[in-house]
Design a protein around this motif. Sequence first.
Motif: not given
Length: 76
Positions: A44-49, A56-62
């Motif tokens: 539901a939120h902006d994909f780029a953000a 930035r947080l070194d987490l798996p990207v969506p």
Amino acid sequence: MTSHPEATDTTPLPHSRDLRSAENDLKLLRSRLRTVAEFIHDSAHDFAARHALAQRLDLPVPAPAPATRQTKEATR
């Protein structure tokens, strides 16, 4: 013969207060990380953000959202 008291001493250990504080801090950080991960994977939120935050947080990207299906009205 002297008797030894049972192991019922309730005196806090010297570092128990610090350990409890560290455990509470860890619980709070895990909760915040879970909230961030939910945001990152909420389409539901902006994909780029979401993608930038994950990097930035070194987490798996969506994963990018699948292409939207066309409805019958859109194809008329």
